[in-house]
Design an enzyme around this catalytic site. Structure first.
Site, PDB file in Angstrom:
ATOM      1  N   ASP A  32       0.852  -1.189   0.000  1.00  0.00           N
ATOM      2  CA  ASP A  32       0.000   0.000   0.000  1.00  0.00           C
ATOM      3  C   ASP A  32       0.888   1.239   0.000  1.00  0.00           C
ATOM      4  O   ASP A  32       1.655   1.457   0.945  1.00  0.00           O
ATOM      5  CB  ASP A  32      -0.900   0.036   1.243  1.00  0.00           C
ATOM      6  N   GLY A  58      -2.988  -5.787   0.880  1.00  0.00           N
ATOM      7  CA  GLY A  58      -3.641  -6.855   0.135  1.00  0.00           C
ATOM      8  C   GLY A  58      -4.589  -7.590   1.058  1.00  0.00           C
ATOM      9  O   GLY A  58      -4.223  -7.959   2.187  1.00  0.00           O
ATOM     10  N   ALA A  61      -3.275 -11.058   2.345  1.00  0.00           N
ATOM     11  CA  ALA A  61      -2.222 -10.945   3.348  1.00  0.00           C
ATOM     12  C   ALA A  61      -2.763 -10.370   4.653  1.00  0.00           C
ATOM     13  O   ALA A  61      -2.391 -10.819   5.748  1.00  0.00           O
ATOM     14  CB  ALA A  61      -1.084 -10.076   2.811  1.00  0.00           C
ATOM     15  N   ASN A  62      -3.628  -9.376   4.558  1.00  0.00           N
ATOM     16  CA  ASN A  62      -4.219  -8.799   5.769  1.00  0.00           C
ATOM     17  C   ASN A  62      -4.935  -9.866   6.592  1.00  0.00           C
ATOM     18  O   ASN A  62      -4.782  -9.946   7.820  1.00  0.00           O
ATOM     19  CB  ASN A  62      -5.229  -7.706   5.409  1.00  0.00           C
ATOM     20  N   GLU A 158      -9.681 -10.416  -4.831  1.00  0.00           N
ATOM     21  CA  GLU A 158      -8.563  -9.685  -5.415  1.00  0.00           C
ATOM     22  C   GLU A 158      -7.619 -10.561  -6.234  1.00  0.00           C
ATOM     23  O   GLU A 158      -6.516 -10.128  -6.575  1.00  0.00           O
ATOM     24  CB  GLU A 158      -7.777  -8.958  -4.319  1.00  0.00           C
ATOM     25  N   ASP A 270     -10.903  -6.899   7.060  1.00  0.00           N
ATOM     26  CA  ASP A 270      -9.967  -8.016   6.967  1.00  0.00           C
ATOM     27  C   ASP A 270      -9.610  -8.558   8.347  1.00  0.00           C
ATOM     28  O   ASP A 270      -9.408  -9.769   8.509  1.00  0.00           O
ATOM     29  CB  ASP A 270      -8.696  -7.577   6.231  1.00  0.00           C
ATOM     30  N   ALA A 300      -9.390  -2.977  15.810  1.00  0.00           N
ATOM     31  CA  ALA A 300      -8.540  -2.542  14.699  1.00  0.00           C
ATOM     32  C   ALA A 300      -8.795  -1.091  14.295  1.00  0.00           C
ATOM     33  O   ALA A 300      -7.864  -0.408  13.848  1.00  0.00           O
ATOM     34  CB  ALA A 300      -8.732  -3.468  13.501  1.00  0.00           C
ATOM     35  N   GLY A 305      -3.525   2.345  10.168  1.00  0.00           N
ATOM     36  CA  GLY A 305      -2.876   1.241   9.482  1.00  0.00           C
ATOM     37  C   GLY A 305      -3.785   0.034   9.387  1.00  0.00           C
ATOM     38  O   GLY A 305      -4.864  -0.018   9.971  1.00  0.00           O
ATOM     39  N   SER A 309      -2.522  -2.717  12.954  1.00  0.00           N
ATOM     40  CA  SER A 309      -3.584  -2.396  13.915  1.00  0.00           C
ATOM     41  C   SER A 309      -4.275  -3.630  14.473  1.00  0.00           C
ATOM     42  O   SER A 309      -5.162  -3.509  15.321  1.00  0.00           O
ATOM     43  CB  SER A 309      -4.640  -1.495  13.253  1.00  0.00           C
TER      44      SER A 309
END
Length: 322
Positions: A32, A58, A61-62, A158, A270, A300, A305, A309
């Protein structure tokens, strides 16, 4: 830390890695590029920004990071480029112990999200898929054994639709489909979701795919009911500060969210999905998993972030006032 908060967070997840199995996330890995501006420029206008940073991102990944932070055994299936950005994109995955042996290095650049945030918190985002665009059916099939062995397989919107569909077919465990962003998928893939996780707007778009010739309701409860009626095994509708609705053949539960001061909502969805997946891998019921996931999402939003977070097992989660 109160006994209630600690036991609600630790007890289910702490048994997941040894007693119940793993989470496999098949999805996107991005960097990002976050730019902060006082206001967004008009077409043709040039402005001076106030800051810029590169952060891991992403949705795939998150969600992997969120699940791993809560004690789940997590494996990531995805792709990055042969560039320096790949190290940025995977840094926190590495830090939290996500198994990346199924992350391919490919010729396309690492996925990039260009995020611009103004002083009012409004953002614009442009995503360049890069390596994520190569996660089609063949790339997913090459990880068939990993996906089939997982207790929970987590998917998002995605990577290419054919990659999502192939992963859903390969999964023998529970499949969590967070169809965000909403892309066109065949109905059979959507109906394999258990649960389908969507917000109010996404739910309407998914229902329109499943029932293209019927009017789409606007009420949250009716959206959930119609999605179940269209053949989806279970549904979780996220509602931001209002919490979530979860439903399956055993009934519908409305789950309230703790009241918190939101600083940055980016990536909170996420965090929710990652927590939900970790709980389901631990053998927790869907309503109970959603109750914790709502609290994780609320945690979060209280700091800036995305991946940075997300809570760990040592953090105190906000609670819902009685």
């Amino acid at each position: 830390m109160s006994h209630l908060a600690r036991s609600a967070l630790i007890s289910p997840a702490s048994t997941s890695t040894s007693a119940h199995g793993s989470v496999v996330v098949v999805g996107s890995i991005n960097v990002d590029q976050l730019i902060r501006v006082q206001r967004h420029p008009k077409p043709g206008e040039t402005l001076i920004g106030t800051s810029m940073e590169y952060l891991p991102g992403g949705k795939g990944a998150n969600q992997a990071v969120a699940a791993a932070r809560l004690g789940a055994s997590v494996r990531m299936v995805g792709a990055v480029g042969r560039d320096l950005q790949a190290d940025v994109a995977t840094a926190i995955l590495t830090d939290v112990g996500v198994d990346q042996s199924a992350v391919r290095t490919v010729g396309e650049p690492t996925g990039l999200a260009l995020v611009s945030v103004d002083d009012d918190g409004e953002n614009t985002i442009v995503v360049i898929p890069g390596a994520n665009a190569l996660m089609g059916a063949q790339a997913v099939q090459s990880n068939a054994g990993i996906i089939a062995a997982a207790s929970v397989v987590v998917l998002q919107g995605e990577i290419p639709a054919e990659g999502i569909a192939q992963a859903a077919r390969l999964a023998t465990g529970r499949g969590v489909l967070n169809l965000a962003p909403v892309i066109e998928l065949d109905a059979a893939t959507i109906r394999r979701a258990d649960p389908l996780v969507v917000n109010e707007h996404e739910a309407a778009l998914v229902l329109a795919q499943l029932e293209p010739h019927r009017a789409v309701p606007t009420e949250d409860a009716k959206l959930v009911s119609r999605l179940l009626g269209s053949g989806v095994a279970s549904v979780v509708l996220t509602r931001g500060a209002k919490g979530a609705i979860c439903a399956d053949r055993d009934g519908t539960n409305i789950v309230a969210s703790p009241t918190v001061v939101a600083v940055d909502s980016a990536g909170a969805g996420d965090a929710f999905v990652g927590a939900l997946s970790a709980q389901l891998a631990a053998g927790v019921s869907l309503p109970q998993a959603v109750r914790l996931a709502v609290r994780v999402g609320a945690f979060a939003v209280q700091s800036r972030g995305t991946q940075t977070s997300y809570p760990t097992l040592a953090d105190v989660l906000p609670t819902v006032n009685a």
